[in-house]
Design a protein around this motif. Sequence first.
Motif, PDB file in Angstrom:
ATOM      1  N   GLY A 117       0.790  -1.223   0.000  1.00 57.31           N
ATOM      2  CA  GLY A 117       0.000   0.000   0.000  1.00 57.31           C
ATOM      3  C   GLY A 117       0.823   1.273   0.000  1.00 57.31           C
ATOM      4  N   GLY A 118       2.073   1.214   0.419  1.00 58.34           N
ATOM      5  CA  GLY A 118       2.883   2.423   0.527  1.00 58.34           C
ATOM      6  C   GLY A 118       4.043   2.526  -0.447  1.00 58.34           C
ATOM      7  N   ILE A 119       4.323   1.463  -1.200  1.00 60.36           N
ATOM      8  CA  ILE A 119       5.533   1.456  -2.024  1.00 60.36           C
ATOM      9  C   ILE A 119       5.477   2.433  -3.193  1.00 60.36           C
ATOM     10  N   ALA A 120       4.326   2.609  -3.810  1.00 62.34           N
ATOM     11  CA  ALA A 120       4.238   3.495  -4.981  1.00 62.34           C
ATOM     12  C   ALA A 120       4.682   4.913  -4.639  1.00 62.34           C
ATOM     13  N   ASP A 121       4.294   5.399  -3.471  1.00 63.50           N
ATOM     14  CA  ASP A 121       4.685   6.752  -3.059  1.00 63.50           C
ATOM     15  C   ASP A 121       6.197   6.891  -2.905  1.00 63.50           C
ATOM     16  N   GLU A 122       6.867   5.786  -2.627  1.00 62.72           N
ATOM     17  CA  GLU A 122       8.312   5.816  -2.397  1.00 62.72           C
ATOM     18  C   GLU A 122       9.139   5.695  -3.674  1.00 62.72           C
ATOM     19  N   VAL A 123       8.629   4.989  -4.698  1.00 64.92           N
ATOM     20  CA  VAL A 123       9.499   4.667  -5.836  1.00 64.92           C
ATOM     21  C   VAL A 123       9.040   5.213  -7.192  1.00 64.92           C
ATOM     22  N   GLU A 124       7.778   5.543  -7.357  1.00 71.38           N
ATOM     23  CA  GLU A 124       7.350   6.070  -8.653  1.00 71.38           C
ATOM     24  C   GLU A 124       8.028   7.414  -8.896  1.00 71.38           C
ATOM     25  N   GLY A 125       8.561   7.575 -10.099  1.00 70.60           N
ATOM     26  CA  GLY A 125       9.280   8.796 -10.446  1.00 70.60           C
ATOM     27  C   GLY A 125      10.761   8.746 -10.103  1.00 70.60           C
ATOM     28  N   VAL A 126      11.230   7.608  -9.578  1.00 69.29           N
ATOM     29  CA  VAL A 126      12.627   7.442  -9.179  1.00 69.29           C
ATOM     30  C   VAL A 126      13.319   6.528 -10.190  1.00 69.29           C
ATOM     31  N   SER A 127      14.573   6.819 -10.501  1.00 69.31           N
ATOM     32  CA  SER A 127      15.347   5.955 -11.387  1.00 69.31           C
ATOM     33  C   SER A 127      15.550   4.604 -10.712  1.00 69.31           C
ATOM     34  N   ILE A 128      15.442   3.539 -11.483  1.00 73.13           N
ATOM     35  CA  ILE A 128      15.614   2.195 -10.924  1.00 73.13           C
ATOM     36  C   ILE A 128      17.015   2.025 -10.325  1.00 73.13           C
ATOM     37  N   ASP A 129      17.994   2.761 -10.841  1.00 73.14           N
ATOM     38  CA  ASP A 129      19.357   2.686 -10.291  1.00 73.14           C
ATOM     39  C   ASP A 129      19.485   3.390  -8.951  1.00 73.14           C
ATOM     40  N   ASP A 130      18.547   4.279  -8.625  1.00 74.03           N
ATOM     41  CA  ASP A 130      18.612   5.034  -7.373  1.00 74.03           C
ATOM     42  C   ASP A 130      17.805   4.392  -6.242  1.00 74.03           C
TER      43      ASP A 130
END
Length: 159
Positions: A117-130
């Motif tokens: 439920g909380g992961i999208a807020d943490e990783v969407e818009g972030v480079s997969i390498d970061d």
Amino acid sequence: MTLPRYKNTFLTAAAASALLLTAACGSEATDDDSSAATAPAAAGGSADSADADPSAASSGGYAAGDYSAEGSYQTPGGTQSVVVELSLDATGTITSVEVIPQADGGNSEQFQGRFAGGIADEVEGVSIDDLDVSKVSGSSLTSGGFNKAIDEIKAQAAA
């Protein structure tokens, strides 16, 4: 000094409860130590070849597309896993992510649900390498499976 029997029993029960809660909730140190030493390798997934565009290599060397992988991790109750489905754009940035819990009950089911439920807020818009996910919505152990799935997706998406 000798404590009365009821006080000694109470203190023993309190200490045991604290120990069990700590083991059930996990910590970053437990996550890093136990998953690295005892968790089996992540199960492989596959890229959706209809959506992947190998000619659209990102600056990080990834092809845009939709990818899926399963990552496992160790908990006090045994081995658990999560499925990660995500989309990468041509720059290697995550445009969408979904974590599909695979827990077989107990605390893991609850923690995986919170993590999902909380992961999208943490990783969407972030480079997969970061990406370096350690704890989401109070769940620290689930991140071990998530990170293993991300490693698998990186391998799938490598241009």
